[in-house]
Design a protein around this motif. Structure first.
Motif, PDB file in Angstrom:
ATOM      1  N   HIS A 163       0.830  -1.210   0.000  1.00 13.39           N
ATOM      2  CA  HIS A 163       0.000   0.000   0.000  1.00 13.39           C
ATOM      3  C   HIS A 163       0.868   1.264   0.000  1.00 13.39           C
ATOM      4  CE1 HIS A 163      -3.511  -2.456   0.493  1.00 13.39           C
ATOM      5  NE2 HIS A 163      -3.021  -3.016   1.578  1.00 13.39           N
ATOM      6  N   SER A 164       1.997   1.185  -0.633  1.00  8.65           N
ATOM      7  CA  SER A 164       3.009   2.251  -0.593  1.00  8.65           C
ATOM      8  C   SER A 164       2.454   3.664  -0.791  1.00  8.65           C
ATOM      9  CB  SER A 164       4.049   1.978  -1.683  1.00  8.65           C
ATOM     10  OG  SER A 164       4.898   3.091  -1.855  1.00  8.65           O
ATOM     11  N   ARG A 168       2.091   6.016  -4.258  1.00  5.94           N
ATOM     12  CA  ARG A 168       0.858   6.793  -4.471  1.00  5.94           C
ATOM     13  C   ARG A 168       1.175   8.262  -4.755  1.00  5.94           C
ATOM     14  NH1 ARG A 168      -1.614   4.666  -0.413  1.00  5.94           N
ATOM     15  NH2 ARG A 168      -1.291   6.340   1.077  1.00  5.94           N
ATOM     16  N   PRO A 176      -6.821   0.301  -6.910  1.00  8.99           N
ATOM     17  CA  PRO A 176      -6.413  -0.550  -5.794  1.00  8.99           C
ATOM     18  C   PRO A 176      -5.759  -1.836  -6.316  1.00  8.99           C
ATOM     19  CG  PRO A 176      -8.787  -0.112  -5.736  1.00  8.99           C
ATOM     20  CD  PRO A 176      -8.266   0.478  -6.990  1.00  8.99           C
ATOM     21  N   ARG A 242      -9.843  -5.178   1.850  1.00  6.45           N
ATOM     22  CA  ARG A 242      -8.519  -4.548   1.803  1.00  6.45           C
ATOM     23  C   ARG A 242      -7.492  -5.563   2.288  1.00  6.45           C
ATOM     24  NH1 ARG A 242      -5.261   0.362   2.351  1.00  6.45           N
ATOM     25  NH2 ARG A 242      -3.727  -0.015   3.964  1.00  6.45           N
ATOM     26  N   ASP A 244      -5.070  -6.820   4.344  1.00  8.60           N
ATOM     27  CA  ASP A 244      -4.524  -6.523   5.663  1.00  8.60           C
ATOM     28  C   ASP A 244      -3.850  -7.805   6.150  1.00  8.60           C
ATOM     29  OD1 ASP A 244      -4.097  -6.296   8.344  1.00  8.60           O
ATOM     30  OD2 ASP A 244      -6.124  -5.682   8.867  1.00  8.60           O
ATOM     31  N   ARG A 286      -0.278  -5.797  -8.259  1.00  8.39           N
ATOM     32  CA  ARG A 286      -0.572  -4.546  -8.954  1.00  8.39           C
ATOM     33  C   ARG A 286      -0.001  -4.639 -10.352  1.00  8.39           C
ATOM     34  NH1 ARG A 286      -2.254  -0.163  -5.906  1.00  8.39           N
ATOM     35  NH2 ARG A 286      -1.895  -0.252  -3.671  1.00  8.39           N
TER      36      ARG A 286
END
Ligand code: FAD
Length: 417
Positions: A163-164, A168, A176, A242, A244, A286
């Protein structure tokens, strides 16, 4: 020269240690307020272990981790598809380790503190934004009390995970993480050893899979096993939760699908039952990026190239990134690059295409495609794998992935020579 590192995970901590060997100062900014041994198992492939060895940490890891001896693939009926020796047993100059991620991270953290000082890792600092000029980069970090802190350096590395926030900053409109419509349930179970107590195995196919490997050398010495396991299932469409790493769920969500996976050498339902906690994580990656380096800033590890956990490459590639980044810094010190930004472009030129190839191949199941091929050709099982997939085809798939991921034995032997 000072390098700011956002993220004190595997990549960020290995990078700090590599830079110290070159006499380059670094400061790691980690969002977590208290470093704790989180996660379950990871695999360190031989080329990553060579980097760990270069840091003088091989023995320390060996004291905690299992020296993996073999990798086995089975179909959903427990029938063997492919088996290969791993690490030293395969003739590599260094072992392959299966280790608890959190224990490994704590080892790296303590080593950074020992060598670089207690304040080298700033806990409770979350990267928020940056500015750069011709001379420096200034990064802003948020503190848990709402205040912000600025840090100045020559370079900034975004090693802040899937989730850098650094990623971003440069790609604010990125979607996402991409969900593969598959969920992973991960746990650790203490049990009697299966097979030789050092073997990693996977069974099933891309819609229903079970992965197991032991991760504790101290327990192995007591005749027990600390078994890391991952159950994986294809799930109906919809938005994934998400991702996690610490989300705990009940086994009832998935365990029924593995209820009859009992073979004479492993009892999968018993392994699932024995876990004190089960963590759910969606299978995500991603899309690959066209560039990581922006002047004095670059990306590393999962921030740069999050990939499916196929072929045991996530941590290994993060460690190889850190290693090559440090090599570029060494060349910069020798005057081989015109500027720090030039060094970051060289780092990217080497590492981006290599890791892009792995991200894309992991979407095709990487080396695990042997299980999918066997399933598609013989969904009801087989008497012998030779009747379904020729040995040469299996050998070729295993060898090709090792070349792509950079751990073919010839390359590692040449490097060690
Ligand atoms: C808590 C946790 C548990 C994990 N468990 C597993 C596991 O069981 N099995 C597995 O295969 N992989 C696991 N992973 C992922 C695995 O560690 C990575 O895929 C791989 O090691 C690559 O390492 P990395 O350093 O790039 O990323 P990570 O190891 O994810 O490290 C990224 C670090 O950046 C920190 N960070 C995030 N945002 C910010 C920010 N804005 N500012 C500063 N720091 C930030 C995170 O807290 C983390 O410490 C886990 C990751 C985490 C964070």
């Amino acid at each position: 020269m000072k390098v700011l590192i956002a993220g004190g995970g595997i990549a960020g901590l290995v990078l700090a240690l590599k830079l110290r060997r070159l006499g380059i100062e670094s400061e790691v900014f980690e969002t977590t307020q208290h470093m704790r041994p989180l996660g379950v198992g990871i695999n360190l492939l031989p080329h990553a272990v060579a980097v760990i060895e270069s840091l003088g940490l091989r023995e320390a890891v060996a004291a905690r981790a299992i020296e993996t001896s073999a990798l086995h693939y089975y179909n959903a009926f427990g029938q063997p598809i492919w088996q290969e020796p791993r690490g030293l047993a395969a003739g590599y100059p260094v072992p392959q380790f299966s280790v608890h991620r959190g224990e490994f991270q704590m080892l790296l953290f303590e080593e950074v503190q020992r060598l670089c000082g207690e304040s080298a890792v700033r806990l409770g600092h979350s990267f928020v934004s940056l500015e750069q000029s011709d001379d420096e980069v200034v990064a802003t970090f948020a503190r848990p009390d709402g205040s912000t802190v600025q840090a100045r350096g020559d370079l900034l590395v975004g090693a802040d995970g899937i989730h850098s926030a650094v990623r971003r900053f440069y790609y604010p409109d990125e979607a996402p993480p991409r969900f593969a419509q598959r969920m992973l349930w991960r746990g650790v179970t203490e049990a009697p050893p299966y097979l030789d107590g050092r073997t990693m195995f996977m069974a099933g196919h891309q819609d229903q899979k079970f992965v197991c490997y032991p991760i504790s050398e101290p327990l192995r010495r007591e005749g027990r096993s600390r078994i890391n396991w991952i159950a994986e299932l294809r799930v109906p469409g919809g938005t994934p939760p998400r991702s996690d790493w610490n989300k705990v769920v009940d086994k009832s969500v998935f365990a029924g699908r593995f209820a009859d996976w009992r073979w004479d050498w492993i009892d999968v339902p018993a392994v699932i039952d024995g876990a004190p906690a089960i963590y759910e994580f969606p299978l995500v990656d991603r899309d690959t990026l066209p560039r990581w380096s922006f002047g004095r800033v670059t990306l590393m590890g999962d921030a740069a190239h999050p990939m499916y956990p196929v072929g045991s490459n996530g941590s290994a590639q993060a460690i190889l990134d850190a290693d090559y980044f440090a090599e570029c810094m060494g060349l910069l010190q020798q005057g081989r690059f015109s500027s720090p930004a030039h060094a970051l472009l060289e780092y990217e030129a080497d590492r981006l295409p290599k890791t892009t190839g792995i991200v894309l191949r992991n979407r095709l199941n990487g080396p695990e495609q042997v299980m999918q091929i066997a399933h598609e050709r013989a969904p009801g099982g087989f008497a012998h794998i030779d009747d379904v997939v020729p040995r040469a085809e299996l050998e070729e798939i295993a060898a090709r992935y090792k070349r792509v991921a950079g751990f073919d034995i010839e390359r590692l032997r040449a490097r060690a020579a």
